[in-house]
Design a protein around this motif. Structure first.
Motif, PDB file in Angstrom:
ATOM      1  N   HIS A 135     -19.385 -28.924  38.819  1.00  0.00           N
ATOM      2  CA  HIS A 135     -18.399 -28.347  37.763  1.00  0.00           C
ATOM      3  C   HIS A 135     -17.727 -29.167  36.828  1.00  0.00           C
ATOM      4  O   HIS A 135     -17.259 -30.398  37.366  1.00  0.00           O
ATOM      5  CB  HIS A 135     -17.409 -27.652  38.608  1.00  0.00           C
ATOM      6  CG  HIS A 135     -17.932 -26.340  39.336  1.00  0.00           C
ATOM      7  ND1 HIS A 135     -18.960 -25.454  38.837  1.00  0.00           N
ATOM      8  CD2 HIS A 135     -17.567 -26.025  40.606  1.00  0.00           C
ATOM      9  CE1 HIS A 135     -18.974 -24.678  39.885  1.00  0.00           C
ATOM     10  NE2 HIS A 135     -18.515 -24.732  40.918  1.00  0.00           N
ATOM     11  N   PRO A 136     -17.714 -29.214  35.550  1.00  0.00           N
ATOM     12  CA  PRO A 136     -16.788 -29.849  34.889  1.00  0.00           C
ATOM     13  C   PRO A 136     -15.603 -29.618  35.063  1.00  0.00           C
ATOM     14  O   PRO A 136     -15.226 -28.519  35.471  1.00  0.00           O
ATOM     15  CB  PRO A 136     -17.278 -29.541  33.438  1.00  0.00           C
ATOM     16  CG  PRO A 136     -18.005 -27.872  33.486  1.00  0.00           C
ATOM     17  CD  PRO A 136     -18.608 -28.037  35.045  1.00  0.00           C
ATOM     18  N   PHE A 194     -13.689 -25.961  36.757  1.00  0.00           N
ATOM     19  CA  PHE A 194     -12.545 -26.327  38.011  1.00  0.00           C
ATOM     20  C   PHE A 194     -11.585 -26.672  37.040  1.00  0.00           C
ATOM     21  O   PHE A 194     -11.671 -28.063  36.459  1.00  0.00           O
ATOM     22  CB  PHE A 194     -13.206 -27.310  39.011  1.00  0.00           C
ATOM     23  CG  PHE A 194     -11.971 -27.453  39.836  1.00  0.00           C
ATOM     24  CD1 PHE A 194     -11.127 -26.384  40.397  1.00  0.00           C
ATOM     25  CD2 PHE A 194     -12.131 -28.545  40.886  1.00  0.00           C
ATOM     26  CE1 PHE A 194     -10.247 -26.477  41.357  1.00  0.00           C
ATOM     27  CE2 PHE A 194     -11.203 -28.795  42.086  1.00  0.00           C
ATOM     28  CZ  PHE A 194     -10.285 -27.581  42.125  1.00  0.00           C
ATOM     29  N   MET A 195     -10.307 -26.159  36.941  1.00  0.00           N
ATOM     30  CA  MET A 195      -9.071 -26.642  36.602  1.00  0.00           C
ATOM     31  C   MET A 195      -8.176 -27.351  37.689  1.00  0.00           C
ATOM     32  O   MET A 195      -7.885 -26.429  38.566  1.00  0.00           O
ATOM     33  CB  MET A 195      -8.331 -25.660  35.709  1.00  0.00           C
ATOM     34  CG  MET A 195      -6.892 -25.974  35.266  1.00  0.00           C
ATOM     35  SD  MET A 195      -6.018 -25.043  34.120  1.00  0.00           S
ATOM     36  CE  MET A 195      -4.879 -25.929  33.246  1.00  0.00           C
ATOM     37  N   THR A 196      -7.990 -28.615  37.771  1.00  0.00           N
ATOM     38  CA  THR A 196      -7.459 -29.103  38.913  1.00  0.00           C
ATOM     39  C   THR A 196      -6.535 -30.157  38.663  1.00  0.00           C
ATOM     40  O   THR A 196      -6.336 -30.522  37.469  1.00  0.00           O
ATOM     41  CB  THR A 196      -8.731 -29.804  39.638  1.00  0.00           C
ATOM     42  OG1 THR A 196      -8.130 -30.545  41.052  1.00  0.00           O
ATOM     43  CG2 THR A 196      -9.509 -30.944  38.687  1.00  0.00           C
ATOM     44  N   ARG A 247     -12.399 -25.560  25.006  1.00  0.00           N
ATOM     45  CA  ARG A 247     -13.017 -26.672  24.431  1.00  0.00           C
ATOM     46  C   ARG A 247     -14.283 -26.993  25.693  1.00  0.00           C
ATOM     47  O   ARG A 247     -15.484 -27.199  25.487  1.00  0.00           O
ATOM     48  CB  ARG A 247     -12.496 -28.192  24.467  1.00  0.00           C
ATOM     49  CG  ARG A 247     -11.723 -28.155  23.290  1.00  0.00           C
ATOM     50  CD  ARG A 247     -10.996 -29.575  23.375  1.00  0.00           C
ATOM     51  NE  ARG A 247     -12.013 -30.694  23.045  1.00  0.00           N
ATOM     52  CZ  ARG A 247     -11.578 -32.019  23.272  1.00  0.00           C
ATOM     53  NH1 ARG A 247     -10.555 -32.287  23.500  1.00  0.00           N
ATOM     54  NH2 ARG A 247     -12.522 -32.872  23.168  1.00  0.00           N
ATOM     55  N   LEU A 248     -13.609 -26.476  27.096  1.00  0.00           N
ATOM     56  CA  LEU A 248     -14.792 -26.804  28.149  1.00  0.00           C
ATOM     57  C   LEU A 248     -15.738 -25.519  28.292  1.00  0.00           C
ATOM     58  O   LEU A 248     -16.660 -25.618  28.902  1.00  0.00           O
ATOM     59  CB  LEU A 248     -13.984 -27.234  29.295  1.00  0.00           C
ATOM     60  CG  LEU A 248     -14.731 -27.739  30.569  1.00  0.00           C
ATOM     61  CD1 LEU A 248     -15.098 -29.251  30.207  1.00  0.00           C
ATOM     62  CD2 LEU A 248     -13.907 -27.648  31.753  1.00  0.00           C
ATOM     63  N   PHE A 264     -20.048 -31.931  28.850  1.00  0.00           N
ATOM     64  CA  PHE A 264     -19.535 -32.157  30.135  1.00  0.00           C
ATOM     65  C   PHE A 264     -20.202 -31.686  31.333  1.00  0.00           C
ATOM     66  O   PHE A 264     -20.199 -32.252  32.379  1.00  0.00           O
ATOM     67  CB  PHE A 264     -17.974 -31.708  30.090  1.00  0.00           C
ATOM     68  CG  PHE A 264     -17.305 -32.162  28.983  1.00  0.00           C
ATOM     69  CD1 PHE A 264     -16.397 -33.393  29.370  1.00  0.00           C
ATOM     70  CD2 PHE A 264     -16.695 -31.517  27.874  1.00  0.00           C
ATOM     71  CE1 PHE A 264     -15.676 -34.122  28.055  1.00  0.00           C
ATOM     72  CE2 PHE A 264     -15.858 -32.079  26.915  1.00  0.00           C
ATOM     73  CZ  PHE A 264     -15.542 -33.267  26.881  1.00  0.00           C
ATOM     74  N   ALA A 265     -20.822 -30.683  31.168  1.00  0.00           N
ATOM     75  CA  ALA A 265     -21.394 -29.889  32.045  1.00  0.00           C
ATOM     76  C   ALA A 265     -22.603 -30.528  32.648  1.00  0.00           C
ATOM     77  O   ALA A 265     -22.972 -30.609  33.911  1.00  0.00           O
ATOM     78  CB  ALA A 265     -21.722 -28.339  32.012  1.00  0.00           C
TER      79      ALA A 265
END
Length: 486
Positions: free
Chosen positions: A395-396, A378-380, A442-443, A452-453
């Motif tokens: 979600h990372p 998720f980009m937030t 990176r993610l 991260f996950a």
């Protein structure tokens, strides 16, 4: 959830600020109160109430919706009733209209108190409490005339509430320049990460401390409201926020009760079911779902920045080109006032032709998107409601904080290793496409993304301990019952 022994159910008026990032957690709180057999009158503008997801059938007898039309304000678009309906620069005009509700609220409350007896039950009973938001600086005085106490519900995470602090602490340690906010406030025990970047400090000094078109600054609204509320409620949990939850009582000198994170459990449970009655919106959601169905598992990064994010043309351009450079699959939900003509020429066609990207300008059912098996990150903007929704699905995060509490929240999440923050210029907050691409890769692509996950999955388990989260609401109800007027 625990049974609460009581002589009679509460009647609580719930009145959020005119932003869906506020309205939705207020509605979650209202439903939690109704599940405990209390009665709720939920107040907002008519179009906002019409856009709410349906209240579960078993709760609908206990939740009454009351619409208060906003007065017309020069410069505010016709029909604008929430921050989702206006560009960021017109939000101050929405505050002018909101303040114009004072007379309507006074009439509503006078009628509710005059026609009700304390021995009645249900919505006919005089209100025991009014739960309000940061913007309601004029409402406690109205409520006091009728002997109804107000509780201030802060939808922001506990660390940000600590960082802001009450008026007395800020008067003792004034912060007026941008640089003042780039170090932790003296009322926070050292060492502490609770500080903002210089460009964020500039926005606080310029946007929150100075009066806007309403004649009142946002900080003054909060301080005036907080001072006249005997009880504060914070959307937080001790498992996530740690000792900061208990520190708030000392900082503010009054009870500060955590509500739990108020995750949208019901919406998550029905995430595969359409949640719009609008034919055009339902059709758009179907198109998105079909696109997601065709993507590999956990291969898509969902991109969304909330209902009131101040996305500039330059920022939208760098985000778009950065996502394209990253070379990963993405679904980007753009609010209408941000998407109109701001995307680079040919961008949508290129990413669609490559089979990697989809852009939807307008309404998107976010919980359904986050629940889909093709979504892996998720980009937030790191708004608290969006993060809580994301936690439910493990979600990372790629975080691009834009205003308010989001910078501090993003840094705390990055420190917790649940995600990465996109680098920004410290002076002006500008973003470069290469940094967007590198952070996303990176993610989503690099091996470190797996770490991260794993942390994101740990947060999912924390949030899915629903019994513990429900316990916070029981604690809140206990405080409302104990402190209601006799």
């Amino acid at each position: 959830m625990a049974e609460t022994k009581q002589e009679s159910p509460l009647h609580v008026v719930v009145f959020p600020w005119l932003a869906f990032g506020h309205i939705i957690p207020f509605l979650e709180l209202a439903e939690q109160l109704a599940r405990r057999r209390h009665f709720v009158t939920f107040v907002s503008a008519p179009r906002n109430l019409a856009k709410l997801r349906p209240v579960p059938g078993e709760l609908s007898p206990r939740i009454r919706l009351v619409s208060l039309p906003l007065p017309a304000v020069d410069g505010l678009p016709d029909g604008a009733e929430s921050t989702a309906d206006v560009t960021p620069e017109k939000v101050e005009l929405l505050k002018v209209a909101f303040d114009g509700l004072a007379g309507s609220v006074a009439s509503f409350l006078a009628e509710a108190c005059a026609s009700a007896g304390r021995d009645e039950e249900g919505h006919g009973k005089r209100p025991d409490w009014i739960i309000i938001d940061f913007a309601h600086h004029w409402l406690p005085a109205i409520a006091e005339r009728h002997g109804v106490p107000c509780a201030l519900f802060l939808i922001f995470p506990a660390p940000y509430v600590a960082f802001v602090g009450p008026k007395a602490a800020n008067d003792a340690h004034p912060r007026t320049a941008a640089e003042d906010f780039t170090v932790p406030p003296p009322w926070i025990p050292s060492p502490s990460p609770l500080a903002v970047r210089l460009y964020e400090g500039k926005r606080i000094a310029r946007g929150f401390l100075r009066p806007n078109a309403s004649g009142v600054s946002d900080m003054s609204r909060f301080w005036e409201t907080e001072q006249r509320c005997p009880l504060l409620v914070c959307r937080s949990s001790r498992e996530l926020d740690g000792p900061v939850c208990d520190l708030l009582c000392d900082i503010y000198g009054k009870p500060v009760v955590p509500s739990g994170l108020l995750a949208p459990y019901d919406a998550a449970a029905h995430a595969g079911v359409g949640d719009s009655n609008d034919e055009e919106e339902a059709s758009a959601a179907g198109l998105i779902m079909r696109w997601l169905d065709a993507q590999p598992a956990r291969s898509v990064i969902y991109v969304a920045f909330g209902s009131e994010a101040p996305l500039t043309p330059a920022l939208v351009r760098e985000l778009a080109l950065g996502l394209e450079l990253a070379g990963v699959r993405f679904l980007w939900a753009l609010r209408e006032t941000s998407g109109d003509g701001l995307l680079p020429d040919g961008f949508e066609g290129r990413v669609a032709a490559a089979g990697r990207g989809m852009v939807r300008v307008g309404w998107v059912p976010q919980v359904r998107m986050l629940a889909h098996g093709a979504v892996g990150a998720f980009m937030t903007h790191a708004g608290w409601s969006s993060l809580v929704e994301s936690f439910l699905f493990g979600h990372p995060l790629v975080m691009l904080p834009l205003f308010g509490d989001q910078g501090i929240t993003a840094r705390l999440m990055a420190e917790r290793r649940v995600g990465l923050e996109v680098p920004r210029d410290d002076g002006d907050g500008s973003v470069a496409r290469d940094d967007v691409a590198t952070t996303v890769r990176r993610l989503m692509v690099e091996e470190e993304g797996e770490a991260f996950a794993r942390v994101a999955k740990e947060l999912q388990q924390l949030l899915r301990d629903r019994e513990r989260q429900e316990g916070y609401v029981d604690e809140l109800v206990h405080n409302l019952l104990k402190r209601r007027n006799k």
